[in-house]
Design an enzyme around this catalytic site. Structure first.
Site, PDB file in Angstrom:
ATOM      1  N   ARG A 139       0.812  -1.220   0.000  1.00 36.85           N
ATOM      2  CA  ARG A 139       0.000   0.000   0.000  1.00 36.85           C
ATOM      3  C   ARG A 139       0.846   1.271   0.000  1.00 36.85           C
ATOM      4  NH1 ARG A 139      -5.236  -1.419   2.858  1.00 36.85           N
ATOM      5  NH2 ARG A 139      -5.379   0.762   3.466  1.00 36.85           N
ATOM      6  N   TYR A 142       0.520   4.378  -2.415  1.00 39.03           N
ATOM      7  CA  TYR A 142      -0.526   5.372  -2.146  1.00 39.03           C
ATOM      8  C   TYR A 142      -0.197   6.170  -0.889  1.00 39.03           C
ATOM      9  CZ  TYR A 142      -5.163   7.361  -1.323  1.00 39.03           C
ATOM     10  OH  TYR A 142      -6.205   8.223  -1.098  1.00 39.03           O
ATOM     11  N   GLU A 144       2.620   6.684   0.773  1.00 38.61           N
ATOM     12  CA  GLU A 144       3.793   7.547   0.710  1.00 38.61           C
ATOM     13  C   GLU A 144       3.652   8.647  -0.331  1.00 38.61           C
ATOM     14  OE1 GLU A 144       5.939   7.615   2.923  1.00 38.61           O
ATOM     15  OE2 GLU A 144       5.746   5.678   3.908  1.00 38.61           O
ATOM     16  N   ARG A 183     -13.084  -0.891  -2.101  1.00 40.08           N
ATOM     17  CA  ARG A 183     -13.478  -0.254  -0.852  1.00 40.08           C
ATOM     18  C   ARG A 183     -14.716  -0.924  -0.282  1.00 40.08           C
ATOM     19  NH1 ARG A 183     -12.281   5.966  -2.611  1.00 40.08           N
ATOM     20  NH2 ARG A 183     -12.839   5.123  -4.663  1.00 40.08           N
ATOM     21  N   THR A 205     -13.600  -7.209  13.399  1.00 36.24           N
ATOM     22  CA  THR A 205     -13.566  -6.315  14.562  1.00 36.24           C
ATOM     23  C   THR A 205     -12.813  -5.027  14.274  1.00 36.24           C
ATOM     24  OG1 THR A 205     -11.615  -7.485  15.383  1.00 36.24           O
ATOM     25  CG2 THR A 205     -13.755  -8.197  16.239  1.00 36.24           C
ATOM     26  N   ASP A 268      -3.589  -3.774   6.615  1.00 33.60           N
ATOM     27  CA  ASP A 268      -4.953  -3.270   6.785  1.00 33.60           C
ATOM     28  C   ASP A 268      -5.065  -2.661   8.182  1.00 33.60           C
ATOM     29  OD1 ASP A 268      -7.636  -3.126   5.585  1.00 33.60           O
ATOM     30  OD2 ASP A 268      -8.234  -4.333   7.299  1.00 33.60           O
ATOM     31  N   PRO A 269      -5.475  -1.393   8.308  1.00 35.45           N
ATOM     32  CA  PRO A 269      -5.523  -0.764   9.628  1.00 35.45           C
ATOM     33  C   PRO A 269      -6.581  -1.402  10.523  1.00 35.45           C
ATOM     34  CG  PRO A 269      -6.483   0.684   7.980  1.00 35.45           C
ATOM     35  CD  PRO A 269      -5.855  -0.448   7.238  1.00 35.45           C
TER      36      PRO A 269
END
Length: 318
Positions: A139, A142, A144, A183, A205, A268-269
């Protein structure tokens, strides 16, 4: 001037600005945007479409008062397929847009992203937080590119006293999104309307905060009209788990789709939620559209797009 004006956010921004009385130049190379998204503005004398790649250069104009720089793919599917082009639009494209704004003494607004926070260790995210980003992950092209773009804005402010600002946009959704752009909201809605399983990454979660597109556009226009430099977080501080979002989409769509768990993407955050105190204090802004209301509007748009009689209509016609 709106760069990336034929994309999802850009087309909504163009439409809102023209309706507010602006003379607007929309610049897009249609690599991830689509001219059809602004087809309803094509005959408006206050609107002009210019096909150009911001990484190569921007068209000269006799007078430009505001440059809103949105040119960049925001879809994980697209930027993973085109990482070098993504880096170029965020770096060279931002420098070209800043130079044009400086030449015209124009106000400049960068559409940055919550992705600059990476997988955050501070919650909710405040603008003073530096982030937790993997600079060499998939990722990073995008993430950076946007972090470079923010650095460029601040360099132009320091070296040239440029009237430039940074908006850090959190997850935005609404009519006009593509179903296959990776998305979560359009993916869930498309699956629900097809009766397919809703694919929840990991346990579900992990959290997201979702802002309806009209609220995001309102904030961007307020920032453009202000003298605020930012960065300013723009997003909805209402946090929801991905599992709960899936349930809400199913309810909005009246769907009986099952839930299917799939592996988490790299980097993935786990939590993502903005602190919008600065946007409220400096811009007098808060989101107005609730998640359930926004999902209902978005589901209705997607359902209309699936009808054979309306398949040929552009996203901008709604």
């Amino acid at each position: 001037m709106v760069t990336g004006g034929a994309g999802f956010l850009g087309s909504h921004l163009c439409r809102a600005a023209v309706r507010a009385g602006a003379d607007l130049v929309c610049v897009d190379d249609e690599s991830s945007g689509d001219r059809a998204n602004v087809a309803d503005l094509a005959d408006d004398p206050h609107f002009e479409f210019v096909a150009a790649d911001v990484a190569v250069g921007l068209p000269e104009r006799g007078s430009v008062d505001v440059v809103l720089h949105l040119a960049s793919t925001a879809s994980p599917v697209h930027y993973l397929q085109r990482p070098i082009a993504t880096l170029r639009s965020g770096s060279l494209g931002t420098l070209h847009a800043l130079e044009l704004a400086l030449t015209h003494s124009a106000r400049f607004v960068l559409a940055s992203t919550s992705e600059v926070y990476g997988d955050p260790l501070v919650h909710p995210q405040v603008e003073s937080y530096w982030g937790n980003v993997n600079p060499i992950g998939a990722r990073s092209c995008y993430d950076e590119s946007k972090r470079f773009a923010e650095a460029a804005v601040m360099a132009f402010r320091r070296e040239h006293a440029a009237d430039a600002a940074i908006a850090r946009i959190f997850n935005t959704y609404g009519p006009g999104m593509r179903t296959q752009d990776g998305r979560v909201v359009p993916a869930f809605i498309d699956q629900a309307l097809r009766g397919a399983p809703l694919t929840v990454a990991g346990t579900g979660t992990q959290t997201r905060s979702l802002c309806y597109v009209s609220d995001t556009i309102d904030a961007l226009l307020r920032l453009a009209a202000s003298d605020t430099a930012g960065p300013v977080n723009i997003g909805n501080p209402h946090e929801v788990t991905v599992a709960e979002l899936a349930e809400r989409v199913r309810r909005a769509a009246g769907s009986e789709s099952s839930i299917e768990h799939i592996p988490l993407p790299q980097d993935d955050p786990t939590r993502r939620c903005p602190d919008i105190s600065e946007a409220t204090r400096l811009l007098g802004w808060q989101p107005k559209v609730t998640l359930d209301d926004g999902l209902a509007r978005t589901v209705a748009w997607f359902r209309g797009e699936r009808q054979p009689a309306t398949d040929s209509r552009s996203a901008a016609s709604h």
